[in-house]
Design an enzyme around this catalytic site. Structure first.
Site, PDB file in Angstrom:
ATOM      1  N   CYS A 159      62.409  28.250  41.303  1.00  0.00           N
ATOM      2  CA  CYS A 159      62.455  29.511  40.611  1.00  0.00           C
ATOM      3  C   CYS A 159      60.725  29.373  39.868  1.00  0.00           C
ATOM      4  O   CYS A 159      59.354  29.428  40.146  1.00  0.00           O
ATOM      5  CB  CYS A 159      62.775  29.299  39.044  1.00  0.00           C
ATOM      6  SG  CYS A 159      62.427  27.967  38.281  1.00  0.00           S
ATOM      7  N   GLU A 170      61.966  18.494  27.386  1.00  0.00           N
ATOM      8  CA  GLU A 170      62.264  19.922  27.467  1.00  0.00           C
ATOM      9  C   GLU A 170      62.108  19.356  26.040  1.00  0.00           C
ATOM     10  O   GLU A 170      61.449  20.464  25.504  1.00  0.00           O
ATOM     11  CB  GLU A 170      62.431  21.009  28.630  1.00  0.00           C
ATOM     12  CG  GLU A 170      63.025  22.265  27.297  1.00  0.00           C
ATOM     13  CD  GLU A 170      64.402  22.851  28.695  1.00  0.00           C
ATOM     14  OE1 GLU A 170      64.225  23.869  27.452  1.00  0.00           O
ATOM     15  OE2 GLU A 170      64.135  22.789  29.443  1.00  0.00           O
ATOM     16  N   THR A 191      66.788  24.992  28.398  1.00  0.00           N
ATOM     17  CA  THR A 191      66.922  25.749  29.933  1.00  0.00           C
ATOM     18  C   THR A 191      68.137  25.328  30.612  1.00  0.00           C
ATOM     19  O   THR A 191      67.715  26.295  31.132  1.00  0.00           O
ATOM     20  CB  THR A 191      65.361  26.116  29.956  1.00  0.00           C
ATOM     21  OG1 THR A 191      65.154  25.576  30.391  1.00  0.00           O
ATOM     22  CG2 THR A 191      65.017  27.454  28.653  1.00  0.00           C
ATOM     23  N   SER A 229      63.842  23.389  41.096  1.00  0.00           N
ATOM     24  CA  SER A 229      62.471  22.931  41.936  1.00  0.00           C
ATOM     25  C   SER A 229      62.236  21.960  43.269  1.00  0.00           C
ATOM     26  O   SER A 229      61.700  21.063  43.313  1.00  0.00           O
ATOM     27  CB  SER A 229      62.121  21.826  40.009  1.00  0.00           C
ATOM     28  OG  SER A 229      63.223  20.257  40.775  1.00  0.00           O
TER      29      SER A 229
END
Length: 323
Positions: free
Chosen positions: A26, A140, A179, A282
């Site tokens: 991404c 995160e 996310t 990833s």
């Protein structure tokens, strides 16, 4: 299990391979990797990276071979070398410490994670207590909770947690999400929270990022039509693990997470007529290409790319690397 010698053409049976779109990198992952690469080019090796820049073993090993040094904490870094913060984000104390030490630091936090940080600060400034839906210990989540004073955010991981959550005091509530979560699981948790706390507002913007959503939707399209779905990604990649769960929930007879083609146990494909292939956000495209090639070596494979969302998002690099 290692890749074995190819099967002779006469022995190969037909196999349909459905390739999910979108898949793999991404924009946030691409930006983070570029930051490390550009830093190495500009400042030379070593460049230190706090935590894995993204959760993929192959990416980390390649960057390490170029001169990146991966550490767990800032105190493992010397003052006179650049340090990059991972795409997952960091608590506020980390850049504050780097500034105090007069270090050159580059923040590779995904801009979509940074938006969650901004939203959390906005809610806190408005006097709201924040419920964060996410996985304990994930970088995160650690980074998001570290944007605010201790006690300002409560972590909810499951539907059971949502049922058990107790409002701390009389403060109004708000919520944010990691996310890379499953869209469906998150909706279920939110359903419980909104039933229990009807005043809970909608988030200002959707927290689960476009890339996570798009890859999950692509896997849902594969799901029911596949006997097996292989997801290329590392075991510590939250969004990759979610893709396996989504594939099974969507109706795939089986789904497996593999780092690369070498991890495929080819007995998994016994009786498989339709194979789905995708990759977490990833995972580099060459790993997907190598997996397809390994399949072609063993089967008379017809590869069909599913029609899905075409992503055009790109994020800017820090100015210090482009000047």
């Amino acid at each position: 299990m290692s890749v074995h010698a190819p099967i002779r053409p006469a022995q190969r049976r037909a196999l349909t391979v459905r390739l999910a779109t979108p898949r793999g990198f991404c924009a946030g992952v691409d930006r983070a990797i570029q930051i490390v690469e550009r830093a190495l080019e500009k400042f030379g090796a070593p460049v230190y990276v706090r935590h894995e820049i993204v959760h993929n073993r192959h990416v980390v090993e390649r960057l390490r071979s170029l001169g990146a040094v991966f550490v767990k904490e800032l105190d493992e870094c010397p003052d006179d070398r650049p340090v990059v913060f991972s795409a997952h984000g960091v608590p506020k104390t980390v850049p504050a410490t780097a500034r105090a030490r007069e270090m050159l630091f580059l923040d590779a936090t995904c801009p979509l994670v940074s938006k969650v940080h901004v939203e959390a600060e906005r809610h806190h400034a408005a006097g709201r207590h924040i419920i964060l839906i996410g996985h304990a210990g994930h970088p995160e989540v650690v980074g998001t909770m570290g944007q605010l004073p201790a006690g300002a955010i409560s972590l909810v991981e499951t539907v059971e947690d949502a049922e058990a959550f107790q409002r701390p005091g009389a403060a109004p509530l708000a919520y944010a999400t990691q996310t890379t979560l499953s869209v469906d699981d998150t909706s279920e948790i939110l359903g419980v929270l909104k039933r229990r706390f009807p005043e809970l507002p909608d988030p200002h913007k959707e927290d689960i990022c476009y890339a996570t959503t798009n890859r999950q939707e692509a896997v849902k399209r594969l799901g029911a039509g596949c006997d097996l779905v292989l997801v290329v990604g590392s075991a510590n990649s939250s969004n990759s693990v979610r893709l396996v769960e989504v594939a099974l929930r969507a109706g795939a007879a089986d789904a497996r997470l593999v780092d690369d083609a070498d991890q495929v146990n080819w007995s998994w494909l016994d009786g498989v007529n339709v194979l789905g292939i995708t990759a977490g956000a990833s995972a580099p495209e060459p790993l997907i290409e190598a997996l397809i090639e390994a399949v072609r070596m063993r089967f008379d494979a017809t590869v069909v790319e599913d029609d899905g969302e075409r992503e055009t998002v790109a994020f800017k690099l820090p100015r210090v690397l482009t000047a």
